[in-house]
Design a protein around this motif. Sequence first.
Motif, PDB file in Angstrom:
ATOM      1  N   SER A   1      -6.181   9.730   2.441  1.00  0.00           N
ATOM      2  CA  SER A   1      -5.084   9.108   1.704  1.00  0.00           C
ATOM      3  C   SER A   1      -4.528   7.900   2.461  1.00  0.00           C
ATOM      4  CB  SER A   1      -4.002  10.161   1.467  1.00  0.00           C
ATOM      5  OG  SER A   1      -2.948   9.621   0.747  1.00  0.00           O
ATOM      6  N   ILE A   2      -4.358   8.058   3.772  1.00  0.00           N
ATOM      7  CA  ILE A   2      -3.842   6.941   4.579  1.00  0.00           C
ATOM      8  C   ILE A   2      -4.909   5.861   4.730  1.00  0.00           C
ATOM      9  CG2 ILE A   2      -3.013   6.303   6.878  1.00  0.00           C
ATOM     10  CD1 ILE A   2      -1.529   8.887   6.973  1.00  0.00           C
ATOM     11  N   ALA A   3      -6.154   6.307   4.923  1.00  0.00           N
ATOM     12  CA  ALA A   3      -7.244   5.337   5.081  1.00  0.00           C
ATOM     13  C   ALA A   3      -7.368   4.463   3.837  1.00  0.00           C
ATOM     14  CB  ALA A   3      -8.558   6.071   5.348  1.00  0.00           C
ATOM     15  N   ARG A   4      -7.129   5.063   2.680  1.00  0.00           N
ATOM     16  CA  ARG A   4      -7.220   4.273   1.451  1.00  0.00           C
ATOM     17  C   ARG A   4      -6.198   3.148   1.432  1.00  0.00           C
ATOM     18  NH1 ARG A   4      -7.501   8.124  -3.714  1.00  0.00           N
ATOM     19  NH2 ARG A   4      -5.316   8.149  -3.182  1.00  0.00           N
TER      20      ARG A   4
ATOM     21  N   GLY B   1       0.855  -1.185   0.000  1.00  0.00           N
ATOM     22  CA  GLY B   1       0.000   0.000   0.000  1.00  0.00           C
ATOM     23  C   GLY B   1       0.887   1.228   0.000  1.00  0.00           C
ATOM     24  N   PHE B   2       0.547   2.206  -0.847  1.00  0.00           N
ATOM     25  CA  PHE B   2       1.414   3.368  -0.998  1.00  0.00           C
ATOM     26  C   PHE B   2       0.633   4.643  -0.694  1.00  0.00           C
ATOM     27  CE2 PHE B   2       3.399   6.410  -4.223  1.00  0.00           C
ATOM     28  CZ  PHE B   2       4.444   6.762  -3.378  1.00  0.00           C
TER      29      PHE B   2
ATOM     30  N   MET C   1      -5.054   1.799   4.143  1.00  0.00           N
ATOM     31  CA  MET C   1      -5.319   0.889   5.272  1.00  0.00           C
ATOM     32  C   MET C   1      -6.564   0.033   5.074  1.00  0.00           C
ATOM     33  SD  MET C   1      -4.217   3.372   8.497  1.00  0.00           S
ATOM     34  CE  MET C   1      -5.793   3.270   9.192  1.00  0.00           C
ATOM     35  N   ILE C   2      -7.396   0.374   4.085  1.00  0.00           N
ATOM     36  CA  ILE C   2      -8.699  -0.281   3.965  1.00  0.00           C
ATOM     37  C   ILE C   2      -8.562  -1.772   3.673  1.00  0.00           C
ATOM     38  CG2 ILE C   2      -9.000   0.290   1.514  1.00  0.00           C
ATOM     39  CD1 ILE C   2     -11.767   0.258   4.176  1.00  0.00           C
TER      40      ILE C   2
END
Lengths: 351, 240
Positions: free
Chosen positions: B145-148, B83-84, B150-151
Amino acid sequence: MIKSLFSDDLPRSVVLSVILGVILVCLALAPFLFPGVRTVDTAARICIFIVLVASYDLLLGYGGIVSFAHTMFFGVGAYGVALALTHMGRGFDAIVVGALSGAVVSAVLALVIGLFSLRVRAIFFAMITLAVASAVAVLVSQMSGLTGGEDGLTFKTPRALTPAFKFGGELFGVKLNGKLLAYYFVFFGALVLFLLMLRVVNSPFGRVLQAIRENDFRAEAIGYRVVYYRVAATCLSAAAAALAGSLYAVWLRYVGPDTTLSMEIMIDILLMVVIGGMGTMYGAVIGATLFVVAQNYLQNLMGAAAGLVEGVPLLPDLLNADRWLLWLGVLFILSVYFFPTGVVGRLRAGR
Amino acid sequence: MSDPILTLDGVFTNIAQYHILQGVDLQVPRRQVTMLLGRNGVGKTTTLRSVIGHWRARQGTIRFDGQDITRMPTPAIARAGIGFVPEDMGIFADLTVEENMVLAAASGPIDPGRLEWIFGAFPPLKTFWTSEAGNLSGGQKQMLSIARAMIEERKLYLIDEPTKGLAPAIISTMARALRELKAQGASILLVEQNFAVAKALGDTANVMDDGRVIWSGPMAQLARDAGLQEQLMGLSLEAH
């Protein structure tokens, strides 16, 4: 029901909903509301151009891909039906065969162009489509044995779609004949195609396309193969344009390079998308309607206006019907100036 | 220690005519937060981008979870489990928060439990779930952006300056979320200029200069040693 028909993508503006509703009612009842050869012809053109412009919006507005070959796909669909009706006889089977083969050939052409050029940069795609479209236009006018060359092809559509076919007398003073059926063939064909495209852009596939348009690298970093999505969008859009072309052929009972393949139509499509509002689908409805109506009636309107101001210096000359292109140009400049995000973008922002 | 989740071995990357990375050697251990530190312009972002395949390594190898990913296309690298979170956040501004998240869950529908966890870490995302992402504030965009990333559970998260330009209150929200991610056993490679955050989260640290990793060691050791910080990064981080 309505929500699902519109794929949950409602106009989201009261004014826009009203305008779209009026356009829908006018088109649905055009032969009864505005009887007359010319008005019905204008309405049919609007239906066809809505599909054509929406298919271009799918590519440009949702995929961010600029293509100059859209009229080529439109033409392939039109010639598909023309050739099928010429060689297979005037049956509905010929229309189906012609339309489907036109759509398939267009999709394959788009696939080849897309795989060659979309891998690299979207701008190469634009340039290659320009080259291929010009080559095909020349080819069609040269291969006169097959395509009728510059003269095009005139052909017979199924009897049920011709004015000679009568069923019953009159309804609200309108003759019930094949031309009326042909109009509704075009109208419902266009309606179904438009709703299908609305479904496509609101599907997960459409969302990925929008994501790619905004930030292709980011979409790749999430794991989407950008090239596949772009090529798929190109193929879908090409097939839809071809089907619009098929409707056009059925309506006109004639195809020729000028009516289906010319660069002029390509520019018209671009303007309609921009005026209506890119990436909205409903923009295609507004853009096509405004444009086709202006193309057909601006001259009359100006003629009338010139008559009104007779005697006033300069004005009658400016409003002379021959100057209609000048005013069309002025209208474009004004609309781009006042509606930079298109009519739909403007109406939605103003809610 | 088990084998590292990510190994860069002598990676050189050019951007146009500029030689940005000049032989980066880096190891990211599993289930740890690995910090990538250094002054501006030393190649931290380029290192992350070389891993995800945005910039191609000209020389050297990048191995992820036992697989050579040096020449793999970006989507394949992402699907392999990375994940980036880029520095520019890269959110899809025209789409809603929900649509952004649905797109990010590329391998299938969103796991409701995981979404609840993300809502817990970033409450504004729940509030603005159906709003266009372009209308969010800077901090909320960073959360998205981070949640994307982490999903979905990824084997490795590459996160580029998540606290850059954010208000202190949001920075602590960010740090808390990253700590939770770490507590779940995730492996994270984090570029961070905020030394307090780096100190709080980092297990190991790698300091870059001039396109190379010039120092690797425990974060705690670097945090303790002001002289070392001065020597490696040319500034005293005690001031932070």
